[in-house]
Write an enzyme that holds these catalytic residues in place. Structure first.
Site, short mmCIF file in Angstrom:
data_model
loop_
_atom_site.label_atom_id
_atom_site.label_comp_id
_atom_site.label_asym_id
_atom_site.label_seq_id
_atom_site.Cartn_x
_atom_site.Cartn_y
_atom_site.Cartn_z
CG HIS A 56 -2.19 -0.90 0.83
ND1 HIS A 56 -2.38 -2.13 1.38
CD2 HIS A 56 -3.20 -0.72 -0.05
CE1 HIS A 56 -3.47 -2.68 0.87
NE2 HIS A 56 -3.99 -1.83 0.01
CD GLU A 64 -9.67 -8.24 -3.88
OE1 GLU A 64 -8.73 -7.46 -3.83
OE2 GLU A 64 -10.58 -8.27 -3.03
CG ASP A 76 -5.52 -8.60 -2.12
OD1 ASP A 76 -4.57 -8.86 -1.37
OD2 ASP A 76 -6.30 -7.64 -1.95
CB CYS A 99 -9.88 -2.07 -9.85
SG CYS A 99 -10.21 -3.40 -8.69
C1 PEP Z 1 -6.40 -5.45 -5.42
O1 PEP Z 1 -6.23 -6.34 -4.58
O2 PEP Z 1 -5.92 -5.50 -6.56
C2 PEP Z 1 -7.22 -4.28 -5.10
C3 PEP Z 1 -7.56 -3.41 -6.02
O3 PEP Z 1 -7.57 -4.11 -3.79
P1 PEP Z 1 -6.57 -3.54 -2.65
O4 PEP Z 1 -5.27 -3.16 -3.31
O5 PEP Z 1 -7.24 -2.38 -2.03
O6 PEP Z 1 -6.46 -4.71 -1.76
MG MG Z 2 -7.47 -6.31 -2.84
#
Ligand code: PEP
Ligand code: MG
Length: 952
Positions: free
Chosen positions: A579, A815, A839, A886
């Site tokens: 993140h 995911e 994920d 996404c």
């Molecule tokens: C992902 O896992 O690709 C996603 C978009 O969700 P996050 O990164 O918020 O876990």
């Molecule tokens: Mg995710």
């Protein structure tokens, strides 16, 4: 770890005297292969030095350091002597525990024994025990100490109702390992008892590991069964451990002092009233224990005797240990600490016997009757573990390092290497006056340093952080406590760190997100002062924009970065989908991560050239290389300018295939800017980030207003909302989750929201209300089972009956590999899929996306991940459904041609990437992209796929 078992116990033994008993025991140890012949001499020598009689009819014969080499295997053998054996000094032993130990493992056994030693009738019970099980029961069954300290107190915690408060209490007990995960559930089954004054009591003996008492008060007034809830006690009950505290509490209530407890406002005062931990105004002092075998029976006995000479309470605690402070006058409690050589003891005494402190310190320093080899003169305190650099080779000038492309762009500038420091300092000071002066000088230097940072910070938020740091330095509360310690002879760094550490822990224990942040600030500023005290100067920031080099950049570090000063980021560890890397991208700072620990050896000030697109860094680049890169940067900027100019045009390939390009967002403000950057909709609204921005669970009206703001800003463009993905690396401070071994494989995303259906319902209602006629898409994160999806969909359908919406689609994120593999089944039921490649990659490759060294390999262009995406798209299209991506892969320039070739319908990326992705799609031909994607599916690694794309 050593443990008592029935197999070790020989019942019904007889011995005429101690020597005969030792012979029996030694024979047993030899027969069982624990020791070699000759160990008996060690047992005898040890008894000659001093009796091993422990109390309550128990002795613990063991060898001497000279006979340690005769120990083959560490272990114990127990013998019951029902008639007793004279152990000297009029002591009779009914149970002898012979210890064969090469190290200090037997201290752990002693810790277990202390429970038995607390029981007054133990000797007789041991003599009468008629089975090994009975002996074991006696040793283990005695009551344990109640845990009640600042970690089990939560004052002013956010809670919506009684159940919430109960969860908070249970969570505190879980964190200190008093209870198991289902303790909260057990408490819920119990009828709460009103104690008056809005105080409530709950207890359970189920799911309890050790007795503990939590006390939580709600941040805002609550009611239960028509009565106010001002505070809740949650007891993890085991035996009689809570008796003393309960009596004290009843006494307070009878005296009508319940309100006083509630008004106290700080944990120390509450603990003082309940008799839990050491009251704040008691003088205390620390000393490192130098005894070779720790605080075992003999030195502990001497310490307890000394404490008994003082007419007042004397307590001791192992600093950084888990156990609360115990009375020094109790031998069994002292042993229960299990203190080892090198550990620091903190003594606290009632103010009226302050003179006990120097006496205790002197006794510990002189070895408590044992010969001690002094500890190294300095104590080494590593504030965070620095990277092991010894095996690394410093990158040569002109060399190029390959890392992971984390945020695109080319950056150049001097290296600003930020290493975590190790601090060396003595625990005892030269004199209070000298140490005071040292501290004052250090504080003055730090103030000047922070003033400079404030002057140079252009971003208000960053300036404010430093202003807060200055305020913290001026806090009189901290100053007073440090002064107290200096007067007791501690060195300035030891006193300073102890006070900062205690204050930070206190903040963290409050379970409040804002206070926890304050704790991080406190540690930060504390570290600055410590560095000054230890003569370690932080490398000054270069004047010109620099490349920040760090082991790893945490989300909080990124939040503090000033993009006007940080030209680029280079980290030794971490991956592109952590993140923190996502935040770096959002800030638009080029970044290369996971380049290996050698980057930490780069000399500060060395010129670096960083290519965030290719994940490369050149150390001290040659002039022509730098020139070429800067020319490329110029070209890229030119390309971006062109892309920006056509950002509102659709993304259609040269041969007419359209792809929608949406934005990923985490807040409702700034939505106008997102549309301005060319977004055709929002493809991922991470609602957990909205939740995190609130100090407590936002109510329905607040949420509705947030979602309405996004929909208003989108002006009729679609909004894809994800229900909160809490858990994994994204905890929500006010949403208790039990501690898990593997949070990424635990209660996360939809698993969590289905456990709290009222939270999900209220979010869904807020969304449906906000929608009006606008296109709303709702999706659920982390779906791995078809039932999860069906349960969630059912809830949406039920609510939709109450709150009609014109244009709603409901789907899931892909995911988890099981969801991709189940896509043919799910596609028949959902309206759409959105692939969360961050994920999906993590779970497919079994690599933690934030893993310090492995996450570099968690590349979403791995053919295994691409095949799962391909399956998902084919299944969806067969049912006429659409698929978006996404995850971070959607904005990766090398991935865009492949994803388009796999016929993904929508790409949702960080807003600042939209124009570039659209421009890239426009330059493609769908025919070529399809061929490229098919080739990629048959390759063996992400590296091969990236190489293939380079040929395009
Ligand atoms: C992902 O896992 O690709 C996603 C978009 O969700 P996050 O990164 O918020 O876990
Ligand atoms: Mg995710």
């Amino acid at each position: 770890m050593l443990e008592f078992t029935t197999a070790q116990i020989s019942m019904g033994q007889t011995a005429v005297d101690k020597s005969a008993a030792l012979q029996l025991l030694a024979g047993h140890l030899v027969r069982d292969g624990l020791v070699a012949e000759g160990y008996l001499a060690g047992l005898q020598a040890r008894e000659a030095q001093g009796s091993t009689f422990l109390g309550q009819g128990i002795a613990i014969p063991h060898g001497t350091p000279q006979t340690r080499d005769l120990v083959h295997v560490t272990g114990v053998r127990l013998m019951q002597f029902p008639e007793g054996v004279d152990w000297g000094d009029g002591q009779r032993v009914f149970l002898a525990i012979a210890i064969a130990a090469r190290s200090d493992e037997h201290l752990l056994l002693l810790q277990q024994l202390t429970r038995a030693l607390g029981d007054a009738d133990m000797a007789e019970a041991l003599s009468r025990a008629d089975s090994a099980e009975a002996v074991l029961h006696l040793l283990q069954g005695a009551p344990r100490e109640l845990l009640l300290d600042e970690r089990t107190l939560g004052l002013g915690v956010p809670a919506d109702d009684f159940d919430d408060l109960l969860w908070q209490g249970a969570r505190l007990l879980r964190r200190v390992e008093c209870v198991d995960g289902d303790f909260a559930g057990r408490l819920q089954q119990v009828d709460p008892l009103s104690l008056g004054d809005g105080l409530w009591w709950l207890h359970s003996e189920q799911a309890v590991r050790q007795p503990g008492l939590a006390f939580v008060t709600p941040q805002q007034p609550l009611r239960h069964q028509g009565q106010p809830i001002n505070g809740l006690f949650c007891l993890a009950s085991q035996g009689e451990a809570h008796q003393a505290v309960l009596e004290r509490l009843c006494g307070l209530l009878v005296e009508g002092r319940g309100q006083e407890l509630l008004r106290a406002g700080n944990v120390r005062t509450v603990l003082g009233m309940l008799g839990g931990a050491v009251p704040t105004d008691w003088p205390s002092a620390r000393i490192a224990l130098a005894n070779p075998h720790g605080l075992h029976a003999r030195p502990a006995k001497i310490l307890a005797q000394l404490a008994k000479e003082f007419d007042g309470e004397v307590r001791v605690q192992v600093v950084d240990g888990n156990a609360p402070a115990v009375s020094v006058k109790s031998l069994s409690k002292l042993l229960s600490l299990g203190a080892r050589r090198g550990q620091v003891l903190e003594f606290s005494v009632e103010p009226r016997i302050a003179e006990a402190l120097p006496a205790l310190l002197a006794a510990v320093e002189s070895g408590l009757g044992e010969e001690v080899e002094a500890l190294p003169a300095v104590t080494q305190v590593a504030i965070d573990t620095p990277a092991p650099l010894t095996t690394q080779v410093k990158p040569a000038d002109g060399s190029t390092l390959q890392g992971i492309a984390a945020a695109p762009g080319i950056a150049s500038g001097p290296a600003h290497v930020h290493l975590l420091q190790t601090f060396d300092y003595p625990l005892r000071g030269e004199s209070p006056a000298l140490e005071r002066q040292r501290l004052q000088d250090a504080l003055a230097r730090v103030r000047a340093e922070i003033d400079g940072l404030i002057q140079r910070s252009q971003a208000t938020a960053i300036r404010e952080i430093f202003i807060t740091h200055l305020e913290m330095l001026a806090d009189p509360g901290l100053g007073d406590e440090v002064e107290l310690r200096l007067r007791q002879g501690e060195s300035a760094p030891a006193a300073w760190l102890a006070v900062i550490d205690a204050a930070a822990r206190q903040q963290e224990a409050l379970q409040d997100a804002l206070l926890a942040e304050r704790a991080a600030d406190l540690r930060d500023v504390g570290r600055r002062v410590l560095a000054q005290l230890c003569g370690i100067s932080e490398t000054p920031e270069p004047d010109q924009p620099y490349v920040l080099v760090m082991a790893e950049v945490g989300p909080s570090d990124v939040a503090r970065l000033d993009p006007t000063r940080v030209a680029g980021i280079l980290t030794a560890r971490g991956g592109a989908t952590a993140h923190s890397a996502i935040v770096a991208r959002a800030l638009g700072i080029p970044a290369v991560v996971g380049a290996g620990d050698a980057v930490l050896l780069i000399a500060p000030g060395t010129a670096l050239l960083l290519d965030g697109q290719r994940g490369r860094v050149t150390v001290a680049p040659a002039a022509d290389q730098l020139e070429k890169a800067l020319a490329e940067r110029e070209q890229r900027e030119e390309r971006l300018r062109a892309a920006h100019a056509s950002r509102h045009e659709p993304a259609i390939t040269r041969d007419g295939h359209g792809v929608e390009v949406f934005a990923n967002i985490g807040e409702s403000s700034g939505i106008d800017k997102v549309v301005e950057q060319g977004a055709e909709g929002v493809g991922l609204l991470r609602t957990e980030l909205i939740f995190m921005a609130h100090p407590q669970l936002p109510d329905e009206a607040t949420q509705e207003a947030e979602y309405r703001r996004v929909l208003d800003g989108l002006g009729g463009r679609p909004l894809v909302v994800r229900t909160p993905d809490v858990g994994g690396d994204k905890p929500l401070p006010y949403w208790p989750i039990d501690k898990e071994e593997n949070p990424f494989l635990g209660v996360r995303g939809i698993r969590l929201t289905l456990q709290r259906p009222q939270v999900m319902e209220s979010q869904l209602r807020a969304l449906l209300r906000a929608a009006d006629e606008r296109p709303l898409r709702i999706m659920f994160p982390m779906v791995g089972q078809v039932e999860e999806w069906r349960q969630a969909r059912q809830m949406v359908e039920r609510l939709r009956g109450e709150i009609p919406v014109a244009d709603l689609q409901v789907g899931i994120m892909i995911e988890v590999p099981s969801a991709a593999l189940l896509a043919p089944v799910l596609a028949a039921e959902v309206d759409f899929f959105s692939v969360g490649t961050n994920d999906l990659t993590q779970y497919t490759l079994a690599i933690d996306r934030g893993h310090p060294s492995l996450s570099a390999q968690a590349d979403g262009l791995h053919p295994a991940v691409l095949n799962l995406i391909d399956m998902t798209v084919r299944a969806a299209h067969a049912h006429g459904k659409w698929v978006g991506v996404c995850g971070e892969l959607a904005g990766d320039p090398q991935a865009v041609p492949i994803l388009v070739g796999l016929e993904v319908d929508e790409l949702s990326v960080a807003p600042r990437g939209i124009a570039e992705v659209k421009a890239q799609v426009r330059a493609l031909s769908i025919e070529q992209a399809r061929i490229l994607a098919r080739q990629a599916l048959s390759l063996g690694s992400a590296g091969e796929v990236r190489a293939l794309v380079e040929t395009l």
